[in-house]
Design an enzyme around this catalytic site. Structure first.
Site, PDB file in Angstrom:
ATOM      1  N   HIS A 113      14.979   6.510 -58.112  1.00  0.00           N
ATOM      2  CA  HIS A 113      15.353   7.776 -59.636  1.00  0.00           C
ATOM      3  C   HIS A 113      14.774   8.800 -59.993  1.00  0.00           C
ATOM      4  CE1 HIS A 113      11.930   4.901 -61.550  1.00  0.00           C
ATOM      5  NE2 HIS A 113      12.110   5.683 -62.284  1.00  0.00           N
ATOM      6  N   LYS A 125       8.367   3.266 -48.425  1.00  0.00           N
ATOM      7  CA  LYS A 125       7.180   1.834 -49.299  1.00  0.00           C
ATOM      8  C   LYS A 125       7.387   1.294 -47.942  1.00  0.00           C
ATOM      9  CE  LYS A 125      11.237  -0.163 -51.870  1.00  0.00           C
ATOM     10  NZ  LYS A 125      11.583  -1.703 -52.733  1.00  0.00           N
ATOM     11  N   ASP A 277      21.136   4.556 -59.022  1.00  0.00           N
ATOM     12  CA  ASP A 277      20.642   5.711 -58.259  1.00  0.00           C
ATOM     13  C   ASP A 277      20.200   6.172 -57.067  1.00  0.00           C
ATOM     14  OD1 ASP A 277      18.627   2.899 -57.256  1.00  0.00           O
ATOM     15  OD2 ASP A 277      17.451   3.781 -57.825  1.00  0.00           O
ATOM     16  N   ASP A 279      18.156   5.505 -54.320  1.00  0.00           N
ATOM     17  CA  ASP A 279      18.410   4.489 -52.905  1.00  0.00           C
ATOM     18  C   ASP A 279      19.132   3.101 -52.873  1.00  0.00           C
ATOM     19  OD1 ASP A 279      16.481   3.175 -55.328  1.00  0.00           O
ATOM     20  OD2 ASP A 279      15.467   2.582 -53.348  1.00  0.00           O
ATOM     21  N   ARG A 282      19.552  -0.032 -58.396  1.00  0.00           N
ATOM     22  CA  ARG A 282      19.201   0.133 -59.508  1.00  0.00           C
ATOM     23  C   ARG A 282      21.073   0.092 -60.353  1.00  0.00           C
ATOM     24  NH1 ARG A 282      14.519   2.470 -62.911  1.00  0.00           N
ATOM     25  NH2 ARG A 282      12.718   1.950 -61.802  1.00  0.00           N
ATOM     26  N   LYS A 376      16.277  -6.268 -55.723  1.00  0.00           N
ATOM     27  CA  LYS A 376      17.923  -5.638 -56.518  1.00  0.00           C
ATOM     28  C   LYS A 376      18.436  -5.081 -55.572  1.00  0.00           C
ATOM     29  CE  LYS A 376      14.797  -1.081 -59.216  1.00  0.00           C
ATOM     30  NZ  LYS A 376      13.491  -2.590 -58.376  1.00  0.00           N
TER      31      LYS A 376
END
Length: 543
Positions: A113, A125, A277, A279, A282, A376
């Site tokens: 975000h 990551k 967001d 990626d 969220r 998520k």
């Protein structure tokens, strides 16, 4: 195609946070900065003959980084890399692909975000073979390797055409540029009742808007909502991914998604709004002039999961991050299932999901998900809500208010103080921590402290212990204040203050949130000396 071993010098600041390594773009563009970190990841893997999933949220430097990683993957012995077309791959989609194709893991390029663009942020990551964020053990190994790294491997080869679907050979490694949406949509069709959702969207009696915030979910939302489910063209706004997110801040909250909020709270308000967001992991859910807190959203989804095909047989258990309100705990108690409280960071849910202990999980930071992947999932949450609305034939507000009548309401808010000088933020937490032993039974007006601690988590699956995960102040009436420094920013520190008050009386469940929490806002400042130590009179963001 020549493979080179290139000498390098380590950087000492490559310690991953709660969701990978995030830094300003200009930091990643330093000489061999990205290469060092990628090699540190590869050095901890058995790369030979393996499949790697690769993609990102489309922010600035995404394409450049992908080309570098492809050359390094070929030099390190990978057999195959699947990369999203145009370099695009949402975090949930990447997690699903790792699991579906049996990859050794995936590299996801995103700062979530955080803002993008040449002067914005970038991130990287590693997700492990279960599809979830790498464990603390793995990320610590990556960090330690990054501090001593002295060489990396690179294949000298031309760029891969990321915009053309198909296969390209890089030495012994096959690169497959794939449709980033197809597998994800197929997974969603197995979980949700697409026929009922489609009937809702084409009924003419329901208006919705999804704000992709010029981020990765734009491509997915156009394909799913407008083309597959029949929503009218224009349902998806800001749907074209841009390297700088259109100059905006791709954080789905009431401040940064103002354009969407105005459509839900303004004149001629529509029925349903949602946003995701950078990626795509969220989500924010809105009804007509009604905001659903992420904590309430998790609780509502858990209470009504049996109405969705993918969860019709029931839930094994649920989990929430410690700062998330205890609303879902009450649902779990009524359902007779376990509820786990974990530190912030989706990776802490991974062991519980893999062990079959939980089905749904969520965080107050606009993240909810389930055992379908190990991340998520923003669009999953939106589809879940649409499925509930279609089945129950009720508005968002009606669904939530009915939930409160059954379980009580947890008035809840998060106050973010962003960009604090790191030394000041650490001083605030240190001073607050020193007060913990003497706070029990102390009174603040009518409120008495029942407990005060620095949350520690014992993982019930692997026995690992995570210390100092956030300061909790609990009161005898069930109210809570939580203080935590966020690990997701790149400029200074962010102090997050979480405020919660439980109200079981149905006649007292419709008051204004901030007014209801006034006493606890004042207690939080008194305890932590927020204004004096940060120099900030007000939070940057209130959600």
């Amino acid at each position: 195609m020549n493979i080179r071993t290139v000498a390098t010098t380590p950087y000492l600041d490559q310690k991953p946070g709660t969701s990978g390594l995030r830094k300003p773009v200009q930091t990643f563009r330093q000489f061999r900065y990205l290469e060092n970190f990628v090699q540190a990841i590869f050095d901890g893997l058995d790369c030979a003959g393996q499949l790697l999933i690769l993609g990102g949220d489309g922010r600035y430097y995404n394409r450049t980084a992908i080309q570098i990683i492809l050359r390094m993957a070929a030099a390190n012995g990978f057999a195959r890399v699947k990369v999203g077309q145009g370099g695009i791959l949402s975090t949930p989609a990447a997690s699903g692909m790792i699991r579906k194709f049996g990859a050794v893991g995936g590299i996801i390029l995103s700062a979530s975000h955080n803002p993008g663009g040449v002067n914005g942020d970038f991130g990287i990551k590693f997700n492990s073979s279960n599809g979830g964020p790498a464990s603390e053990t793995v990320t610590d190994e990556i960090y330690q390797r990054s501090r001593t790294i002295d060489r990396f491997k690179l294949m000298e080869v031309s760029d891969v055409d990321l915009d053309r679907l198909g296969e390209t050979q890089l030495g012994e490694m096959l690169v497959e540029v794939i449709d980033p949406i197809a597998d994800y949509m197929s997974l969603m069709e197995k979980i949700f009742d697409f026929d009922r959702i489609q009937s809702l969207l084409i009924s003419g009696n329901f208006r919705m808007c999804f704000d992709a915030m010029h981020a990765v979910t734009g491509s997915y939302a156009h394909a799913i909502f407008e083309r597959r489910l029949g929503a009218s063209v224009g349902t998806v706004q800001n749907g074209i991914p841009q390297e700088d997110f259109g100059g905006g801040h791709p954080d789905p909250n009431l401040v940064y998604a103002k354009e969407l909020v105005d459509r839900l709270f303004g004149h001629n308000a529509i029925d349903f709004g949602a946003a995701s967001d950078g990626d795509g992991d969220r989500n924010m859910i809105l009804g007509r002039r009604f905001f659903v807190t992420p904590s309430d959203s998790l609780a509502v989804l858990a209470a009504n999961a049996h109405r969705v095909p993918g969860y019709r047989t029931g839930l094994a258990g649920v989990a929430r991050s410690m700062p998330t309100s205890v609303a879902v705990d009450r649902v779990a108690a009524k359902l007779g299932i376990d509820c786990y409280e974990t530190p912030t960071g989706w990776k802490f849910f991974g062991n519980l999901l893999d062990a079959g202990r939980i089905t749904l999980c969520g965080e107050e930071s606009f993240g909810t998900g389930s055992n379908h992947i190990r991340e998520k999932d923003g669009l999953w949450a939106v589809l879940f809500w649409l499925n509930l609305i279609a089945v129950q034939q009720q508005s968002v507000e009606q669904i939530v208010q009915n939930h409160w009548r059954t379980y009580g309401r947890n008035y809840y808010s998060r106050h973010d103080y962003e960009g604090i000088e790191t030394d000041r933020a650490e001083t605030l937490i240190a001073q607050l921590r020193s007060k913990l032993p003497s706070l029990k039974r102390e009174r603040f007006g009518q409120y008495e402290v029942q407990y005060s601690d620095d949350f520690a988590y014992l993982d019930p699956i692997d026995g690992s212990i995570s210390q100092q995960q956030g300061i909790r102040i609990g009161f005898t009436d069930g109210s809570r204040i939580v203080f935590r420094l966020s690990g997701t920013g790149t400029q200074g520190a962010t102090l997050r203050v979480y405020l919660e008050r439980y109200e079981p009386n149905i006649n007292c469940q419709s008051f204004e949130v901030q007014q209801t929490l006034t006493d606890f806002i004042e207690i939080a400042d008194r305890l932590a000396q927020i204004r004096s130590l940060t120099g900030m009179a007000q939070p940057t963001v209130i959600t």
